[in-house]
Every structure is written in C-alpha cells, then in structure tokens.
Design a protein around this motif. Structure first.
Motif, PDB file in Angstrom:
ATOM      1  N   GLY A  71      43.052 -40.842  12.139  1.00  0.00           N
ATOM      2  CA  GLY A  71      44.347 -41.294  13.612  1.00  0.00           C
ATOM      3  C   GLY A  71      45.289 -41.222  13.462  1.00  0.00           C
ATOM      4  N   ASN A  72      45.969 -39.605  13.414  1.00  0.00           N
ATOM      5  CA  ASN A  72      46.876 -39.230  13.285  1.00  0.00           C
ATOM      6  C   ASN A  72      46.902 -37.594  14.308  1.00  0.00           C
ATOM      7  N   LEU A  73      48.290 -37.406  14.939  1.00  0.00           N
ATOM      8  CA  LEU A  73      49.064 -36.585  15.725  1.00  0.00           C
ATOM      9  C   LEU A  73      49.745 -35.051  15.315  1.00  0.00           C
ATOM     10  N   GLY A  74      49.964 -34.359  15.735  1.00  0.00           N
ATOM     11  CA  GLY A  74      51.199 -33.629  15.196  1.00  0.00           C
ATOM     12  C   GLY A  74      51.110 -33.330  14.236  1.00  0.00           C
ATOM     13  N   ALA A  75      49.599 -32.617  13.451  1.00  0.00           N
ATOM     14  CA  ALA A  75      49.379 -31.636  12.805  1.00  0.00           C
ATOM     15  C   ALA A  75      48.887 -30.621  12.813  1.00  0.00           C
ATOM     16  N   VAL A  76      49.042 -29.486  11.957  1.00  0.00           N
ATOM     17  CA  VAL A  76      48.362 -27.955  12.699  1.00  0.00           C
ATOM     18  C   VAL A  76      46.944 -28.398  12.972  1.00  0.00           C
ATOM     19  N   GLU A  77      46.226 -28.994  12.856  1.00  0.00           N
ATOM     20  CA  GLU A  77      45.127 -29.310  12.927  1.00  0.00           C
ATOM     21  C   GLU A  77      44.596 -29.531  14.435  1.00  0.00           C
ATOM     22  N   THR A  78      43.524 -29.703  14.669  1.00  0.00           N
ATOM     23  CA  THR A  78      43.878 -30.923  15.833  1.00  0.00           C
ATOM     24  C   THR A  78      42.791 -31.740  16.248  1.00  0.00           C
ATOM     25  N   ILE A  79      43.289 -33.032  16.122  1.00  0.00           N
ATOM     26  CA  ILE A  79      43.031 -33.859  16.136  1.00  0.00           C
ATOM     27  C   ILE A  79      42.065 -34.950  17.565  1.00  0.00           C
ATOM     28  N   TYR A  80      41.163 -35.256  17.363  1.00  0.00           N
ATOM     29  CA  TYR A  80      40.314 -36.151  18.445  1.00  0.00           C
ATOM     30  C   TYR A  80      40.053 -37.401  18.444  1.00  0.00           C
ATOM     31  N   GLY A  81      40.649 -37.989  18.590  1.00  0.00           N
ATOM     32  CA  GLY A  81      40.417 -39.817  18.367  1.00  0.00           C
ATOM     33  C   GLY A  81      40.259 -40.365  19.753  1.00  0.00           C
ATOM     34  N   PRO A  82      40.086 -41.643  20.259  1.00  0.00           N
ATOM     35  CA  PRO A  82      39.836 -42.226  21.478  1.00  0.00           C
ATOM     36  C   PRO A  82      40.857 -44.014  20.797  1.00  0.00           C
ATOM     37  N   ALA A  83      41.129 -44.024  21.756  1.00  0.00           N
ATOM     38  CA  ALA A  83      42.499 -44.920  21.689  1.00  0.00           C
ATOM     39  C   ALA A  83      42.133 -46.608  20.679  1.00  0.00           C
ATOM     40  N   ARG A  84      40.317 -46.515  20.852  1.00  0.00           N
ATOM     41  CA  ARG A  84      40.978 -48.074  20.148  1.00  0.00           C
ATOM     42  C   ARG A  84      40.535 -47.836  18.611  1.00  0.00           C
ATOM     43  N   THR A  85      40.961 -46.154  18.180  1.00  0.00           N
ATOM     44  CA  THR A  85      40.456 -46.204  16.524  1.00  0.00           C
ATOM     45  C   THR A  85      41.867 -45.292  15.933  1.00  0.00           C
ATOM     46  N   THR A  86      42.870 -44.893  16.990  1.00  0.00           N
ATOM     47  CA  THR A  86      44.453 -44.679  16.855  1.00  0.00           C
ATOM     48  C   THR A  86      45.294 -45.168  17.653  1.00  0.00           C
ATOM     49  N   SER A  87      45.819 -45.160  18.386  1.00  0.00           N
ATOM     50  CA  SER A  87      47.300 -45.477  19.111  1.00  0.00           C
ATOM     51  C   SER A  87      46.686 -46.869  19.058  1.00  0.00           C
ATOM     52  N   HIS A  88      45.870 -47.702  19.445  1.00  0.00           N
ATOM     53  CA  HIS A  88      45.600 -48.681  19.469  1.00  0.00           C
ATOM     54  C   HIS A  88      44.705 -49.895  18.726  1.00  0.00           C
ATOM     55  N   VAL A  89      44.578 -48.783  17.877  1.00  0.00           N
ATOM     56  CA  VAL A  89      43.744 -49.884  17.227  1.00  0.00           C
ATOM     57  C   VAL A  89      44.080 -51.208  16.371  1.00  0.00           C
ATOM     58  N   GLU A  90      45.778 -51.256  16.178  1.00  0.00           N
ATOM     59  CA  GLU A  90      45.995 -52.805  16.572  1.00  0.00           C
ATOM     60  C   GLU A  90      45.273 -54.030  17.713  1.00  0.00           C
TER      61      GLU A  90
END
Length: 407
Positions: free
Chosen positions: A342-361
């Motif tokens: 649930g993060n972004l912008g790092a040097v490593e590639t990161i995948y995630g669905p909205a329900r566990t990342t941007s809109h987990v709340e």
C-alpha cells in the motif's frame, strides 16, 4: 521561527540541480557536505531577551522542534524552491498535511468544493470529518468541469484539487478551475503528489497551497513518512500555527531521509516515467485488460490538458482487469519484480488494487459510488530496467489468462 535561506543564484537552473542544492547553498555546520540531523527537542538561550524575540519570530532562531527544527527547515526550503513557493511547512505524514491544511482554512458554515476522485483518506475527510464540523462539502464528477464550475459559483470558500487523481489518473484543468474559484474569492489547494515538482508546479497555475505526501516520490525509498505544504508566507504562517498547536511536526530523522531522497528525484522520475509509458502501451494490447489509465496515452480523456500543464505524465499506471477481483488475486502473486503493498513512489515497482491501497478506508459500496472497479490495479513503476518490468507483467498476465480459461 527560522527557515533555511534560499540562494537566489538557483533561479533559472534545472530541476535536477534544484533537487540537489536548494536549501543547502549556505553550507552546513562543521563543513559537513550533508544536512546534519539536529535531534534536540529544544534550543537553549542564555540571553532571555533574545530567547523571547526568537519565540515571537522577531529574529531568526529555533526554540522547540514542534515549532521548528534546523533539519526540517532545510527540507522546507528545498521544497519552497522546487514548488516556486515563498514558504513551506513540513508534517509527519501526507494525511497530516492534507487534514491540517483543510482544518486550517475551513470551519463551521464554510463550503468546500472538490471531486469524487481523490485519495481515499482525503475522501474520508470530505465525507466524514468535515461534515461533523458543520462544513458544507460538495463532491463533483471529476471530469465534469462545468459541474465543478457551477458548484463553485453557488458558493465556495475552498476548492480542493488532486491531479492526476489517485488511482484513476484523471486530469483536472487547473487554470480553468482556479479562474472559477477566484471569481468567488475561494482558496485553491492542490495535491501534487503524483506529478511531483518535476512535472508540475500548481502555484504557477494560480493555486494557493500545494500539498505533498513526502512519503511517496519525494523520499523515494519507501522508508519514511512525511508531508509538506507550500505557498505564500502569509498562508504558510497560518498552516504552521495550526501544526504547532496540533502537533503533527516532522521528526528531524525523517526530514533528513526525505532531503536525501529528493536529491535523486529528477533522476529516478526520468526512468520511472519512461517505463510507465512503455507499460501503459503494452497493457493496451492485452485482451485481459478492460481499460488503461495513463495521462500520456492519446486515448486519455484529458491528454491535451496534461500536455499543457505538465512537463511529463508521471510514473503511475492503473488498469482494470476483466474478471474483477478474482483476476487481480491471480495476477499479483505471479509478479517477480514487484511488491504488493500500500505505497507508491519508491524505487521498487509496487502493485496493488484500490481496495487495499488508495481506498482501503472505503467500503465496497463507497468505492462503487466513486466509480472505482474491484478489478482496478495501480502500478507504481520503479527504477528497474524497462524490459524486465515488461517481461514480468507479460508473463503474469499470460499465466493469469490461462488460469481463468481453465476455471
């Protein structure tokens, strides 16, 4: 309270040079080439009158790290230059800065206009917390600029923009909406986390306050949390006062890590953007993919606006998989060169669905109301070799397609 001084000789130099040198032109104690971490909670004075004048802001100096800190001041000066702002205020997290800016300028009886497409935590403030305070909140369809303008004209104290949006990568016409806001005397706040100062400077487009989650691209290594607001000295004094009293100050160790990260921001972002465009183009060719969101694609509904107000299209790509969450659950574990996090912008590639990342709340029903599909996957593209990222995505999609066919 004291802020680090910015050397005027930096005016006109490139963003990569600014990322390295802004806020650090005057040199550091002991001849250090890197910003020292000043871990002291308080700063002592033998002269009581001087102490009092510093406390009142009548002369430069530091009193208490909840108010200001030498290491944090360097970070604030660096972002001031990068965002072409008079001043900046750092916070302990991205949501710390977003909530503090909103609470600084909104109160009972005021009206805020924004869009349905915003980061889930921001959306929660609009849907849950501001209404408790008696703030009238109007959330418009993100791509309907006429509707946004009409709502602004009906009364607006603060217009909040996020562009590109998280996670659907929609683009708002900043100049157009700023013009509408200024007609009614509204303050305009913009979240510039996805674009970064490398790609976009909202203040130059008329925005009053820019906010960043420094946890993301500014730090760039997924190892620290922080947030920062940039704007005029007058507005930032109000934001700083709110932070001083409410306490979401940035720790000097975190400030140091963010300063260090910013020095490679332009370099990192160059590679990340190149890979993001290649991955977006590839996803368009995949039968398992229902739609692709990336402002750099000519098919993007606001591609031309993005070209006008941005210097690049960013390093985030999102796409919707046919098969929804079932397909997402099959795809993500097959990736070799990616974190599922649930993060972004790092040097490593990161995948995630909205329900566990941007809109987990948000609940499923809330995400559906916001138009966020359960099959939506956000990719934060890292600095890995482009060919390796493409090959990894290709094999994962192919294996997922085979499994779905055999079900």
């Amino acid at each position: 309270m004291e802020q680090a001084k910015v050397d005027k000789s930096l005016i006109g130099v490139g963003s990569a040079t600014l990322s390295v040198w802004a806020g650090e032109q005057s040199g550091h104690p002991y001849g250090a080439t890197q910003t020292p971490i000043v871990a002291s909670a308080a700063h002592a004075y033998s002269d009581i009158d001087q102490w009092y004048e510093v406390a009142l802001g009548q002369q430069p100096g530091f009193i208490y790290s909840r108010m200001s800190n030498p290491t944090v001041a360097v970070l604030e000066a660096k972002l001031s230059v990068l965002e072409q702002a008079e001043a900046a205020v750092a916070f302990s997290s991205g949501m710390g800065v977003i909530s503090s800016v909103l609470y600084t300028f909104l109160s009972h009886g005021k009206r805020v206009v924004s869009t349905k497409d915003s980061y889930g935590g921001t959306n929660k403030i609009f849907e849950e917390f501001l209404p408790r305070m008696g703030v009238d909140v109007c959330l418009c369809d993100t791509l309907d600029h006429q509707q946004i303008e009409a709502q602004i004209a009906q009364g607006c104290d603060l217009l909040y923009l996020e562009t590109p949006t998280n996670p659907s990568l929609k683009i708002l016409d900043i100049k157009r909406l700023v013009a509408a806001a200024k007609k009614v005397g509204a303050l305009v706040v913009a979240d510039n986390t996805f674009a970064t100062p490398i790609n976009q400077n909202p203040l130059s487009l008329g925005v009053d306050v820019v906010v960043h989650s420094a946890t993301k691209y500014l730090s760039g290594h997924g190892d620290v949390m922080g947030g920062i607001a940039c704007g005029s000295k007058v507005l930032m004094e109000q934001v700083r006062h709110y932070r001083e009293i409410n306490g979401a100050a940035l720790d000097p160790f975190a400030a140091y890590l963010i300063i260090r990260g910013i020095k490679t921001l332009a370099l990192r972002f160059r590679q990340q953007q190149a890979s993001a465009k290649a991955m977006a183009d590839f996803l368009l060719t995949q039968t398992l993919v229902e739609s692709v969101n990336y402002p750099g694609l000519e098919q993007h509904p606001n591609h031309l606006i993005a070209k006008q107000q941005m210097r690049g299209f960013g390093a985030i790509v999102s796409f919707v998989l046919k098969g929804g969450m079932d397909a997402v659950k099959l795809l993500l574990p097959k990736l070799k060169y990616a974190h599922c996090a649930g993060n972004l912008g790092a040097v490593e590639t990161i995948y995630g669905p909205a329900r566990t990342t941007s809109h987990v709340e948000n609940t499923l029903e809330e995400r559906q109301a916001l138009g966020i599909s359960e099959g939506l996957v956000r990719i934060s593209v890292g600095i890995e070799d482009t060919d390796d990222l493409l090959a990894d995505l290709k094999q994962a999609l192919a294996a997922t397609a085979t499994e779905l066919e055999n079900k």
